[in-house]
Scaffold this motif. Structure first.
Motif, PDB file in Angstrom:
ATOM      1  N   SER A 158       0.851  -1.134   0.018  1.00 36.99           N
ATOM      2  CA  SER A 158      -0.083   0.320   0.408  1.00 36.99           C
ATOM      3  C   SER A 158       0.795   1.648   0.499  1.00 36.99           C
ATOM      4  CB  SER A 158      -0.890   0.655   1.226  1.00 36.99           C
ATOM      5  OG  SER A 158      -1.669   1.401   1.510  1.00 36.99           O
ATOM      6  N   GLU A 160      -0.612  -0.774  -4.554  1.00 40.40           N
ATOM      7  CA  GLU A 160      -2.078  -0.040  -4.719  1.00 40.40           C
ATOM      8  C   GLU A 160      -1.855   1.416  -3.770  1.00 40.40           C
ATOM      9  OE1 GLU A 160      -5.402  -1.802  -3.281  1.00 40.40           O
ATOM     10  OE2 GLU A 160      -6.803  -0.579  -2.561  1.00 40.40           O
ATOM     11  N   ASN A 220      -3.659   3.996  -1.647  1.00 36.90           N
ATOM     12  CA  ASN A 220      -4.483   4.163  -0.878  1.00 36.90           C
ATOM     13  C   ASN A 220      -3.557   5.583  -0.373  1.00 36.90           C
ATOM     14  OD1 ASN A 220      -5.255   2.316   2.391  1.00 36.90           O
ATOM     15  ND2 ASN A 220      -6.551   2.773  -0.249  1.00 36.90           N
ATOM     16  N   ARG A 267      -7.385  11.817  -0.081  1.00 36.33           N
ATOM     17  CA  ARG A 267      -7.087  10.754  -1.350  1.00 36.33           C
ATOM     18  C   ARG A 267      -8.303  12.353  -2.475  1.00 36.33           C
ATOM     19  NH1 ARG A 267     -11.841   7.624  -3.690  1.00 36.33           N
ATOM     20  NH2 ARG A 267     -10.538   6.145  -5.172  1.00 36.33           N
ATOM     21  N   GLU A 319      -3.933  10.707  -6.264  1.00 33.24           N
ATOM     22  CA  GLU A 319      -3.608   9.291  -6.829  1.00 33.24           C
ATOM     23  C   GLU A 319      -3.127   8.804  -8.379  1.00 33.24           C
ATOM     24  OE1 GLU A 319      -8.094   7.162  -4.940  1.00 33.24           O
ATOM     25  OE2 GLU A 319      -7.749   7.510  -7.619  1.00 33.24           O
ATOM     26  N   GLY A 348      -6.015   0.933  -7.268  1.00 31.68           N
ATOM     27  CA  GLY A 348      -6.382   1.785  -6.776  1.00 31.68           C
ATOM     28  C   GLY A 348      -6.262   3.249  -6.770  1.00 31.68           C
ATOM     29  N   ASP A 350     -11.288   2.091  -9.768  1.00 33.34           N
ATOM     30  CA  ASP A 350     -10.872   0.471  -9.208  1.00 33.34           C
ATOM     31  C   ASP A 350     -10.723   1.103  -8.055  1.00 33.34           C
ATOM     32  OD1 ASP A 350      -8.991  -1.747  -9.263  1.00 33.34           O
ATOM     33  OD2 ASP A 350      -7.665  -0.440  -8.488  1.00 33.34           O
ATOM     34  N   ALA A 351     -10.792   2.236  -7.341  1.00 30.87           N
ATOM     35  CA  ALA A 351     -10.928   2.049  -6.041  1.00 30.87           C
ATOM     36  C   ALA A 351     -12.348   1.413  -5.856  1.00 30.87           C
ATOM     37  CB  ALA A 351     -10.382   3.341  -4.510  1.00 30.87           C
ATOM     38  N   ARG A 406     -11.996   3.609   0.958  1.00 31.88           N
ATOM     39  CA  ARG A 406     -11.973   3.117  -0.808  1.00 31.88           C
ATOM     40  C   ARG A 406     -10.360   2.122  -1.272  1.00 31.88           C
ATOM     41  NH1 ARG A 406     -16.311   5.113  -3.470  1.00 31.88           N
ATOM     42  NH2 ARG A 406     -15.128   4.621  -5.352  1.00 31.88           N
ATOM     43  N   VAL A 407     -10.676   0.938  -1.475  1.00 32.24           N
ATOM     44  CA  VAL A 407      -9.445  -0.091  -1.384  1.00 32.24           C
ATOM     45  C   VAL A 407      -9.892  -0.480  -3.055  1.00 32.24           C
ATOM     46  CG1 VAL A 407      -8.882  -0.347   0.951  1.00 32.24           C
ATOM     47  CG2 VAL A 407     -10.458  -1.925  -0.205  1.00 32.24           C
ATOM     48  N   SER A 408      -8.863  -1.156  -3.962  1.00 30.91           N
ATOM     49  CA  SER A 408      -9.334  -2.067  -5.133  1.00 30.91           C
ATOM     50  C   SER A 408      -9.332  -3.376  -4.547  1.00 30.91           C
ATOM     51  CB  SER A 408      -8.037  -1.454  -5.201  1.00 30.91           C
ATOM     52  OG  SER A 408      -8.286  -3.131  -6.847  1.00 30.91           O
TER      53      SER A 408
END
Ligand code: ATP
Ligand code: MG
Length: 254
Positions: free
Chosen positions: A75, A100, A102, A106, A111, A128, A132-133, A146-148
């Protein structure tokens, strides 16, 4: 970096600060990342600004865990991208881990910029980013969760640095093994993680790359033994004892 005098006794530390500031000016390090860095520097003094034995033990257990994992993920946030982009990519390659982005704070712009930096460093895929997240970590609110769905959401082992305690705890509650690099042994992240590497990401990442090259030739049984013999409470206690003895020693040396 031209303003840093060649003979400055803390030149290394100043160069690292400049990297974080450059990251802020480039729009991918969050302002809060600067405050976090300062907190980290303070704790780095307390461990003599060196990778100590307790960190080496945690690094070995961490790398063994990544090598044994089904779905390992590294991450990445703004500070990590500013400090160790090449090592992140190398470690991901050596351990077959996904990368990813993260972020605690955000934004799509940050990103994308972080993904771009990692791709420049050689990453083939960066998860991510943007839509994608789309998966969410239970118990966390807003954009922080929020994560992938192809990355952290399904990961069994997650390596992270400079992470927030709440999120670390939420990942552990989801049943994931969390390896945290955090200079503060009493942060909530350090206390909640499965494996805590009390060290600077600047030193810990290259060390992890070196150890991954060694450990990837070992058998599954040998790796399992390393993980089995590891006790995070003991390592945290060792780091606190180290700091306490180190301060005592410094007080005597005056
Ligand atoms: P927590 O949420 O875990 O209780 P916190 O709120 O103090 O801790 P965060 O901002 O959530 O901290 O996470 C940043 C952490 O990263 C801090 O503990 C800080 O000491 C640490 N840190 C900062 N810079 C580095 C670095 N270069 N290497 C390793 N750790 C660092
Ligand atoms: Mg926090």
């Amino acid at each position: 970096h031209s303003l840093i005098p060649e003979n400055h006794p803390r030149k290394e530390s100043l160069i690292i600060r400049e990297k974080i500031v450059d990251g802020l000016l480039d729009g991918y390090v969050a302002p809060q990342g600067l405050i976090a860095h300062g907190r980290g520097e303070c704790f780095d003094y307390l461990i003599g600004e060196k990778t100590q034995e307790f960190a080496i033990k945690a690094i070995k257990a961490g790398v063994a865990s990544l090598l044994l994992a089904k779905n390992p993920v590294i991450s990445v946030n703004g500070n990590m991208a500013a400090l160790v982009p090449n090592e992140i990519v190398k470690l991901a390659e050596l351990t077959n881990a996904k990368i990813e982005v993260n972020l605690f704070y955000r934004t799509i712009e940050r990103e994308r910029k972080i993904a771009e930096i990692l791709k420049k460093a050689g990453a083939k895929e960066v998860l991510g980013v943007d839509e994608d997240a789309s998966a969410t970590i239970p118990e966390l609110f807003s954009e922080r969760r929020r994560v992938s769905p192809r990355g952290i959401y399904i990961a069994d082992v997650v390596l992270l640095g400079l992470e927030d305690g709440d999120r670390t705890e939420a990942l552990v509650k989801m049943g994931k093994k969390v390896i945290a690099i955090d200079l503060n042994p009493i942060s909530r992240t350090s206390q909640k993680a499965s494996i805590t590497i009390v060290d600077n990401v600047i030193r810990a990442f290259p060390k992890m790359v070196e150890i991954a090259k060694e450990l990837r030739n070992k058998s599954k049984e040998e790796l399992e033994q390393i993980v089995k013999n590891y006790n995070n409470k003991e390592i945290l206690a060792e780091s606190l004892r180290f700091i306490s003895n180190y301060l005592l020693q410094l007080s005597r040396d005056l």
